[in-house]
Motif scaffolding. Structure first.
Motif, short mmCIF file in Angstrom:
data_model
loop_
_atom_site.label_atom_id
_atom_site.label_comp_id
_atom_site.label_asym_id
_atom_site.label_seq_id
_atom_site.Cartn_x
_atom_site.Cartn_y
_atom_site.Cartn_z
N UNK A 22 -2.29 7.73 -0.29
CA UNK A 22 -3.43 7.49 -1.19
C UNK A 22 -2.98 6.79 -2.47
N UNK A 23 -1.84 7.18 -3.01
CA UNK A 23 -1.30 6.51 -4.20
C UNK A 23 -0.96 5.06 -3.87
N UNK A 24 -0.36 4.83 -2.70
CA UNK A 24 -0.04 3.47 -2.25
C UNK A 24 -1.30 2.62 -2.17
N UNK A 25 -2.37 3.15 -1.58
CA UNK A 25 -3.62 2.40 -1.49
C UNK A 25 -4.21 2.11 -2.86
N UNK A 26 -4.01 3.01 -3.81
CA UNK A 26 -4.59 2.84 -5.14
C UNK A 26 -3.85 1.77 -5.95
N UNK A 27 -2.54 1.63 -5.77
CA UNK A 27 -1.77 0.71 -6.62
C UNK A 27 -1.36 -0.56 -5.92
N UNK A 28 -1.52 -0.67 -4.60
CA UNK A 28 -1.10 -1.88 -3.90
C UNK A 28 -1.96 -3.06 -4.34
N UNK A 29 -1.32 -4.18 -4.63
CA UNK A 29 -1.96 -5.42 -5.09
C UNK A 29 -2.64 -5.23 -6.44
N UNK A 30 -2.12 -4.36 -7.27
CA UNK A 30 -2.66 -4.14 -8.60
C UNK A 30 -1.55 -4.17 -9.64
N UNK A 31 -1.93 -4.39 -10.86
CA UNK A 31 -1.01 -4.32 -11.99
C UNK A 31 -1.30 -3.04 -12.76
N UNK A 43 3.79 -2.85 -14.70
CA UNK A 43 4.37 -2.85 -13.36
C UNK A 43 3.35 -3.45 -12.41
N UNK A 44 3.80 -4.38 -11.59
CA UNK A 44 2.94 -4.97 -10.58
C UNK A 44 3.46 -4.57 -9.21
N UNK A 45 2.57 -4.02 -8.39
CA UNK A 45 2.94 -3.56 -7.06
C UNK A 45 2.24 -4.45 -6.05
N UNK A 46 3.03 -5.07 -5.16
CA UNK A 46 2.47 -5.94 -4.14
C UNK A 46 3.31 -5.79 -2.87
N UNK A 47 2.80 -5.05 -1.92
CA UNK A 47 3.51 -4.82 -0.66
C UNK A 47 2.88 -5.71 0.39
#
Length: 69
Positions: A22-31, A43-47
């Motif tokens: 759920x945390x991964x879905x919330x922060x993926x492709x977001x700053x 921090x920018x997360x982009x998987x």
């Protein structure tokens, strides 16, 4: 260790993985920006997906020539 303890450990692992997902879905492709105590952290997360390409670059010869020694 009995069955209840093993089941509890397994269920706990599933819950932890579910929360992490759920945390991964919330922060993926977001700053994510944080401003705490006068310091700013960005921090920018982009998987991205890691599926192999459809066309492989390695070519295998049909026949292997016999060496003449």
């Amino acid at each position: 260790m009995d069955n209840y303890a093993s089941g509890g450990i397994g269920a706990g692992a599933v819950v932890v993985l579910g929360i992490a997902y759920r945390v991964y879905l919330a922060v993926n492709h977001h700053r994510v920006r944080s401003n705490c105590c006068g310091k700013e952290l960005v921090v920018s997360v982009d998987v991205e997906t890691t599926t192999p390409p459809q066309h492989l670059k390695i070519k295998v010869p049909d026949e292997i020539p016999e060496s003449k020694a």
